[in-house]
Design an enzyme around this catalytic site. Structure first.
Site, short mmCIF file in Angstrom:
data_model
loop_
_atom_site.label_atom_id
_atom_site.label_comp_id
_atom_site.label_asym_id
_atom_site.label_seq_id
_atom_site.Cartn_x
_atom_site.Cartn_y
_atom_site.Cartn_z
N LEU A 1 0.81 -1.22 0.00
CA LEU A 1 0.00 0.00 0.00
C LEU A 1 0.84 1.27 0.00
CD1 LEU A 1 -2.90 -1.00 2.42
CD2 LEU A 1 -2.90 -1.00 -0.09
N ASN B 1 9.79 -9.24 -9.14
CA ASN B 1 10.65 -10.04 -8.29
C ASN B 1 9.78 -10.92 -7.38
OD1 ASN B 1 12.52 -11.10 -6.53
ND2 ASN B 1 13.46 -9.15 -5.99
N ASP C 1 0.68 -9.72 -4.52
CA ASP C 1 1.93 -8.95 -4.54
C ASP C 1 1.71 -7.64 -5.30
OD1 ASP C 1 4.51 -8.18 -4.07
OD2 ASP C 1 5.44 -9.63 -5.44
#
Length: 442
Positions: free
Chosen positions: A67, A284, A311
């Site tokens: 966030l 990643n 993610d």
């Protein structure tokens, strides 16, 4: 927009409950109080949602959301990120700790928690850092965070690996005191120094430094053994390789308390996207091979992989509108996660709607120890509900997303399913696909 007040009953008519049959649902006081014929009979001055043709799922729970607030509000805020989550059918997100300052103290944790309460879109569960400043040198104040107002139960240095085995052991030992879990970003830093994409013949062809699968798998194997030795809970973030799936199976066969997540982009995209040199595909862990994609799909379908975690990693335009090597790692995902799971797992026959509910609501709530979420659509459960139309197909338009950032890899892609209504503790946070601000709900 005129939104229903929380003092009135909410009657959901003819929804397909988790794909197992149509029923009416009555919500009162933030709780499901009746199903079927009883719902209609008991409704009083109810606001009605016509859910004919819609599938009802328990509100989705994301174990892995960035966030960005505090400190990186140019990419996302708690308000904009949780608004995007509500549009995606989520009623709870776990906010990762790599903010500025890092969420490694009770004061920062409670700041994020309070921002979530003020925004009012979804329940925000802050994730505490494992180490101070994410530097991997000293353990953070995990006990204080566990005893904060947010009552943290998930700890992670995500974005960085807890590579020191002694520190990782101590963290696993520490969280046992309050039934916590360490969520590991499995990446050996020595094996991935300067890495840009998956290590393969393609990375050599493109001239981009490779991120080998063994850099993920070696850390997972080590941590499974540490969790077994300590008798603690381990959660593996965003696994991406076939070997990682095999290691999770191995750990579970030994009785280790290990759980794992996969991202939507690792269910759909492969390293071939790197041919474009467009950093929107830079993430990643990196996008892997088609064989890896097949393996993680199989692992999610058979229960080896417990949950889907977005993610969600928003970035400002300048961090992605550049050459590949300079681009930031990460993709947005809250608004597209469910459509991708529908596309890759439901429409292919690998998973049912009940499986979707398990992997995107029940299991992540259980792992995060969030008792108000993931309870299923049954009488007495908190009214956290997502109503979606699986027949709708939409082309992803980054400009139409509700996140502050637009770094989605799916621009121009047609995906199935749309959430029309999201109900969080009885409040309709999304009505007919449009988010309703907190101040307009009463």
């Amino acid at each position: 927009m005129n939104a229903p007040t929380t003092s009135r009953d909410l009657l959901i008519r003819s929804a397909d409950l988790v794909g197992e049959g149509r029923s009416d649902v009555l919500v009162r006081g933030g709780v499901i109080v009746a199903l079927g014929a009883d719902a209609v009979a008991d409704a009083h001055d109810a606001e009605v949602i016509d859910a004919d043709g819609l599938v009802a799922l328990p509100g989705l729970v994301d174990p892995h959301t960035h966030l960005r607030e505090p400190g990186q509000e140019d990419a996302e805020t708690v308000y904009t990120g949780t608004r995007a989550a509500a549009v995606g059918g989520y009623t709870c997100v776990h906010a990762m700790a790599n903010t500025t300052p890092v969420a490694d103290t009770a004061s920062v944790i409670d700041q994020v928690w309070e921002l979530g309460r003020e925004a009012g879109w979804v329940e925000v569960r802050p994730v505490g850092a494992v180490t101070q400043g994410l530097r991997g040198e000293h353990l953070a104040a995990m006990g204080a965070m566990a005893n904060s107002r947010a009552q943290v139960r998930v700890f992670s240095d995500d974005g960085r690996c807890v590579s020191d085995p002694v520190l990782m052991r101590r963290a696993l030992e520490y969280v046992k005191a309050f039934d916590g879990v360490v969520a590991q970003h499995s990446q050996d830093p020595e094996l991935t120094d300067g890495a840009q994409m998956n290590e393969s013949p393609l990375s050599g062809e493109l001239g981009l430094a490779g991120w080998p699968a063994v850099a993920e798998e070696a850390v997972i194997a080590r941590d499974i053994l540490l969790a077994k030795h300590v008798g603690s809970r381990l959660h593996v973030c965003h696994l991406s390789t076939a070997g990682s799936v095999d290691l999770i199976r191995w750990g579970k066969r030994m009785g280790v308390q290990v759980t794992a997540e996969v991202t939507p982009h690792h269910l759909l995209l492969t390293e071939e996207e790197a041919r474009s040199y467009d950093p929107v595909y830079k993430v990643n862990p990196p996008l892997r091979t088609a064989d890896d994609v097949e393996a993680v799909r199989e692992g999610l379908a058979d229960g080896t992989i417990d949950v889907v975690g977005t993610d969600h990693a928003p970035h400002p335009l300048e961090s992605k509108d550049c050459e590949w090597q300079a681009g930031a790692f990460g993709m947005t995902g809250l608004e597209t996660a469910l459509p991708i799971v529908i596309s890759t797992m439901v429409e292919t026959g690998r998973m049912t709607w009940a499986d979707v509910a398990r992997t995107m609501s029940t299991a992540p709530a259980r792992i995060g120890r969030v008792t108000s979420q993931g309870r299923g659509l049954e009488v007495g459960s908190p009214a956290n509900i997502a109503l979606l139309d699986p027949s709708v197909r939409r082309v992803v338009d980054p400009r139409a997303q509700w996140s502050r950032s637009s770094n989605t890899p799916y621009a121009g892609t047609e995906l199935p399913g749309r959430v029309w209504h999201t109900i969080h503790l009885g409040e309709r946070t999304v009505v007919e696909g449009v988010p309703v601000p907190k101040e307009e709900r009463s």
